[in-house]
Design a protein around this motif. Structure first.
Motif, PDB file in Angstrom:
ATOM      1  N   ARG A   1       4.562  -0.884 -12.275  1.00  0.00           N
ATOM      2  CA  ARG A   1       4.268  -0.115 -11.063  1.00  0.00           C
ATOM      3  C   ARG A   1       4.947   1.239 -11.195  1.00  0.00           C
ATOM      4  O   ARG A   1       6.138   1.298 -11.477  1.00  0.00           O
TER       5      ARG A   1
ATOM      6  N   LEU B   1       8.211  -0.252  -3.146  1.00  0.00           N
ATOM      7  CA  LEU B   1       7.170  -0.913  -3.948  1.00  0.00           C
ATOM      8  C   LEU B   1       7.749  -1.639  -5.158  1.00  0.00           C
ATOM      9  O   LEU B   1       7.024  -2.316  -5.881  1.00  0.00           O
TER      10      LEU B   1
ATOM     11  N   VAL C   1      -0.423  -0.510 -11.349  1.00  0.00           N
ATOM     12  CA  VAL C   1      -0.764   0.479 -10.328  1.00  0.00           C
ATOM     13  C   VAL C   1       0.033   1.768 -10.564  1.00  0.00           C
ATOM     14  O   VAL C   1       1.221   1.739 -10.842  1.00  0.00           O
TER      15      VAL C   1
ATOM     16  N   LEU D   1       0.624   5.321  -8.649  1.00  0.00           N
ATOM     17  CA  LEU D   1       0.440   6.013  -7.383  1.00  0.00           C
ATOM     18  C   LEU D   1       0.829   7.480  -7.566  1.00  0.00           C
ATOM     19  O   LEU D   1       2.000   7.789  -7.774  1.00  0.00           O
TER      20      LEU D   1
ATOM     21  N   LEU E   1       3.399   5.206   4.498  1.00  0.00           N
ATOM     22  CA  LEU E   1       3.122   4.192   3.488  1.00  0.00           C
ATOM     23  C   LEU E   1       4.393   3.391   3.167  1.00  0.00           C
ATOM     24  O   LEU E   1       4.352   2.162   3.040  1.00  0.00           O
TER      25      LEU E   1
ATOM     26  N   ALA F   1       4.841   0.957   5.891  1.00  0.00           N
ATOM     27  CA  ALA F   1       3.838  -0.114   5.843  1.00  0.00           C
ATOM     28  C   ALA F   1       4.136  -1.093   4.705  1.00  0.00           C
ATOM     29  O   ALA F   1       3.960  -2.303   4.848  1.00  0.00           O
ATOM     30  N   VAL F   2       4.593  -0.548   3.559  1.00  0.00           N
ATOM     31  CA  VAL F   2       4.916  -1.418   2.413  1.00  0.00           C
ATOM     32  C   VAL F   2       6.122  -2.294   2.750  1.00  0.00           C
ATOM     33  O   VAL F   2       6.114  -3.509   2.494  1.00  0.00           O
TER      34      VAL F   2
ATOM     35  N   ALA G   1       5.089  -5.030   4.969  1.00  0.00           N
ATOM     36  CA  ALA G   1       4.272  -6.032   4.286  1.00  0.00           C
ATOM     37  C   ALA G   1       5.112  -6.930   3.377  1.00  0.00           C
ATOM     38  O   ALA G   1       4.736  -8.073   3.118  1.00  0.00           O
ATOM     39  N   ARG G   2       6.220  -6.410   2.883  1.00  0.00           N
ATOM     40  CA  ARG G   2       7.021  -7.190   1.925  1.00  0.00           C
ATOM     41  C   ARG G   2       8.072  -8.050   2.612  1.00  0.00           C
ATOM     42  O   ARG G   2       8.776  -8.792   1.951  1.00  0.00           O
TER      43      ARG G   2
ATOM     44  N   ALA H   1      -2.360   4.523   5.416  1.00  0.00           N
ATOM     45  CA  ALA H   1      -1.268   3.772   4.782  1.00  0.00           C
ATOM     46  C   ALA H   1      -1.489   2.269   4.969  1.00  0.00           C
ATOM     47  O   ALA H   1      -1.337   1.486   4.024  1.00  0.00           O
TER      48      ALA H   1
ATOM     49  N   VAL I   1      -2.127  -0.508   2.004  1.00  0.00           N
ATOM     50  CA  VAL I   1      -1.300  -1.712   1.844  1.00  0.00           C
ATOM     51  C   VAL I   1      -2.190  -2.958   1.743  1.00  0.00           C
ATOM     52  O   VAL I   1      -1.953  -3.843   0.919  1.00  0.00           O
TER      53      VAL I   1
ATOM     54  N   LYS J   1      -2.360  -5.400  -1.486  1.00  0.00           N
ATOM     55  CA  LYS J   1      -2.056  -6.811  -1.266  1.00  0.00           C
ATOM     56  C   LYS J   1      -3.192  -7.716  -1.755  1.00  0.00           C
ATOM     57  O   LYS J   1      -2.962  -8.637  -2.531  1.00  0.00           O
TER      58      LYS J   1
ATOM     59  N   VAL K   1      -5.458  -5.261  -5.473  1.00  0.00           N
ATOM     60  CA  VAL K   1      -4.620  -4.974  -6.651  1.00  0.00           C
ATOM     61  C   VAL K   1      -3.600  -6.109  -6.844  1.00  0.00           C
ATOM     62  O   VAL K   1      -3.136  -6.366  -7.943  1.00  0.00           O
TER      63      VAL K   1
ATOM     64  N   ILE L   1      -0.400  -6.609  -5.839  1.00  0.00           N
ATOM     65  CA  ILE L   1       0.967  -6.356  -6.292  1.00  0.00           C
ATOM     66  C   ILE L   1       1.961  -6.487  -5.147  1.00  0.00           C
ATOM     67  O   ILE L   1       3.157  -6.318  -5.331  1.00  0.00           O
ATOM     68  N   LEU L   2       1.470  -6.786  -3.954  1.00  0.00           N
ATOM     69  CA  LEU L   2       2.410  -6.952  -2.837  1.00  0.00           C
ATOM     70  C   LEU L   2       2.432  -8.412  -2.390  1.00  0.00           C
ATOM     71  O   LEU L   2       1.421  -9.095  -2.485  1.00  0.00           O
TER      72      LEU L   2
END
Lengths: 330, 256
Positions: A212, A236, A269, A271, A321, A324-325, A328-329, B242, B246, B250, B253, B255-256
């Motif tokens: 990544r 990330l 990925v 970015l 972002l 948001a990441v 999500a994690r 964004a 995500v 998720k 891709v 990767i999350l």
């Protein structure tokens, strides 16, 4: 004048991928023109390399061998190829667009009163050669109209080396004849003295194997804004990388540079934040499995190779972002 | 050391690019122009060499009247004088044709060193310096990041691929093409801008240099590149885009 001469580049006895791509491009061109192709390898000990090239369906291979070609010099290579071209009289000379070729090919072409069509990404009937203009934002179609040989160099990754072998599966794999050409070179004609190649810094990151990567370009505007992108990379679990101008400015160390003068990467990925996508950058990252681009310019060339794009102000998009990441994690 | 720096004026980096009606070049009306960035590094190297060893820095450029402003900018940064090859048909000449013009202007100066930027930001040929070396019969090295004067001539640091470098020694007179990033660029000071006004800008015409202008390669057409991938643009506000990205990272891709 007839035929296509392909100049292959070797470093420490190894032929790089881009030279195989040039060979493939040259063979395709020869097939299109209905003319023979010949591959040339320059050096002081080229016998094993000649044999490696010879396993491919080529018409001929020529080893251009001289003790003064042991190490690359513009003077030595230009003189040796000038003599070979005068003898063989090819209509086309195809080279890989490497740093070495960029150092002498334009002078070699000028010696024949011609202009190199450099960094070619495609060619069509005519032949008409396509190369990129305005930092990759436009394509230009070039045609040779001079009376001498047409010199062409091909961009890394633009032609597939595999194409060559699959071109004609029925073709018998008879070894091509290998000729040896000894140019007339005198030590006094070599005006430059090249030193041993060296690596400047101790590597502390391994971008080449990173899965990544978050990469930052000119759009970040100032060194003070780098932490913004670092935070996204951390969220990330990605490595932080950069385009050349960022490392030139000293905002990130050279070892984090992606592109022709830096690392070639192929993460899951990639970015790209505020990176317009100049050719020199794209060659270093276009093998990435998934490319995400964040850029305020909808016409930036990076969007041509991106899978996902966000057109907007990175100073708004990146913090959003990151948040948001992180969410999500959790 | 007498140094000639060949520089080019190019469209500003962020200038909007529109193809002209003939489809042969970009629409130039309304474009802003600037000094080609790699050439700014070549100029910087020349100015630093002059500060260390003395001598003279001459900037040279070919192009229409607008090129004058870029030459003034170079003078304001510290170049001593300028030569402007006034030429309205630069676009019709190929790299060899342009290099012939520059070489004809450089020859009578007999400089110790000729510098150019590695490549231009518009055509991106990266050939002018290398062809100039051939025309002027000078030893050359390209992709240079650092220049050191030695008793025998020059020792230069050349960039190779993938993070490698090498030193190259060469006698003077010589030609070098300069890679970006080797030095920190200076800005013109107010005093510099003031002084530049009284510095010499000599104008030469392409006609009086009497070089062969017939091209051997032709740029027949310019076009927008075809997309290599179909990019999915994620629309909406920064937050919406964004959130959408995500989701992609998720579920697609992964990767999350």
């Amino acid at each position: 004048m007839s035929g296509v001469l392909i100049v292959m580049e070797q470093q420490q006895g190894r032929i790089g991928r881009i030279s195989w791509e040039a060979l493939s491009a040259g063979q395709r061109l020869a097939a299109q023109l209905g003319q023979p192709a010949c591959a040339a390898i320059l050096g002081s000990e080229t016998e094993p390399l000649g044999a490696a090239v010879d396993t491919l369906p080529l018409v001929s291979v020529v080893r251009v061998e001289h003790p003064l070609l042991a190490r690359y010099t513009a003077d030595g290579f230009t003189l040796a190829l000038q003599q070979l071209i005068q003898k063989e009289r090819p209509a086309y000379v195809v080279l890989p667009h490497t740093y070495q070729v960029r150092d002498y090919a334009a002078a070699l072409a000028a010696r024949f009163g011609q202009v190199l069509i450099g960094d070619v990404v495609a060619f069509a009937e005519g032949p008409v050669f396509t190369r990129q203009l305005m930092q990759g934002r436009l394509n230009g179609a070039y045609r040779h109209c001079g009376s001498g040989p047409c010199f062409v160099s091909v961009q890394a990754g633009a032609f597939r080396a595999e194409d060559m072998e699959s071109a004609d599966p029925q073709a018998p794999s008879v070894p091509a004849p290998i000729a040896v050409f000894t140019p007339v070179l005198h030590p006094t004609e070599i005006r430059t003295r090249p030193g041993e190649p060296f690596r400047a810094t101790v590597q502390t990151v391994d971008l080449g194997s990173a899965q990544r990567i978050v990469s930052v370009g000119r759009g970040i505007k100032s060194a003070d804004n780098i932490p913004l992108v670092q935070e996204l990379a951390t969220a990330l679990g990605a490595e932080l990388a950069a385009s050349r101008p960022i490392c030139d400015a000293g905002w990130l160390p050279l070892e984090r540079q992606v592109g022709s003068s830096g690392h070639t990467v192929s993460p899951k990925v990639y970015l790209a934040v505020g990176i317009s996508g100049a050719i020199q950058h794209l060659v270093g990252m276009k093998a990435s499995q998934c490319v995400v681009a964040i850029n305020k310019d909808p016409d930036a060339p990076i969007f041509e190779i991106a899978d996902y794009g966000i057109v907007g102000d990175l100073f708004e998009v990146v913090p959003a972002l990151t948040a948001a990441v992180k969410a999500a994690r959790q | 050391m007498k140094i000639v720096v060949a520089i080019k004026q190019v469209p500003e980096r962020d200038a909007p690019v529109r193809i002209d009606a003939a489809g042969k070049w970009i629409e130039e009306s309304g474009l802003q122009y600037a000094l080609n960035e790699p050439d700014a590094y070549a100029l910087e190297e020349a100015l630093q060499l002059k500060e260390k060893h003395g001598g003279e820095v001459i900037v040279l450029s070919a192009g229409p009247a607008r090129v004058g402003s870029t030459l003034r900018e170079a003078l304001a940064k510290g170049a001593d004088r300028a030569i402007h090859i006034v030429c309205d048909d630069l676009g019709q000449r190929d790299a060899l044709g342009v290099a012939r013009l520059l070489a004809a202007a450089i020859r009578p100066e007999s400089p110790d060193l000729v510098l150019t930027g590695l490549q231009s930001e518009d055509l991106g040929l990266g050939q002018t310096g290398v062809i100039l070396a051939e025309l002027l019969n000078l030893p050359h090295a390209s992709l240079i990041l650092h220049v050191e004067k030695t008793d025998a001539g020059l020792k230069v640091k050349r960039e190779l691929e993938e993070g490698w470098f090498q030193f190259v020694e060469l006698p003077t007179p010589a030609l070098l093409t300069i890679q970006s990033g080797g030095n920190k660029l200076r800005y013109a000071t107010l005093m510099g801008i003031k002084r530049a006004k009284s510095k010499e800008v000599r104008e030469l015409t392409a006609a009086e240099l009497a070089v062969d202008a017939a091209p051997t390669v032709l740029l027949e057409q310019v076009s927008l590149p075809l997309k290599q991938k179909s990019t999915q643009i994620l629309p909406g506000t920064a937050q919406q885009a964004a959130a959408a990205l995500v989701e992609k990272l998720k579920f697609e891709v992964r990767i999350l």
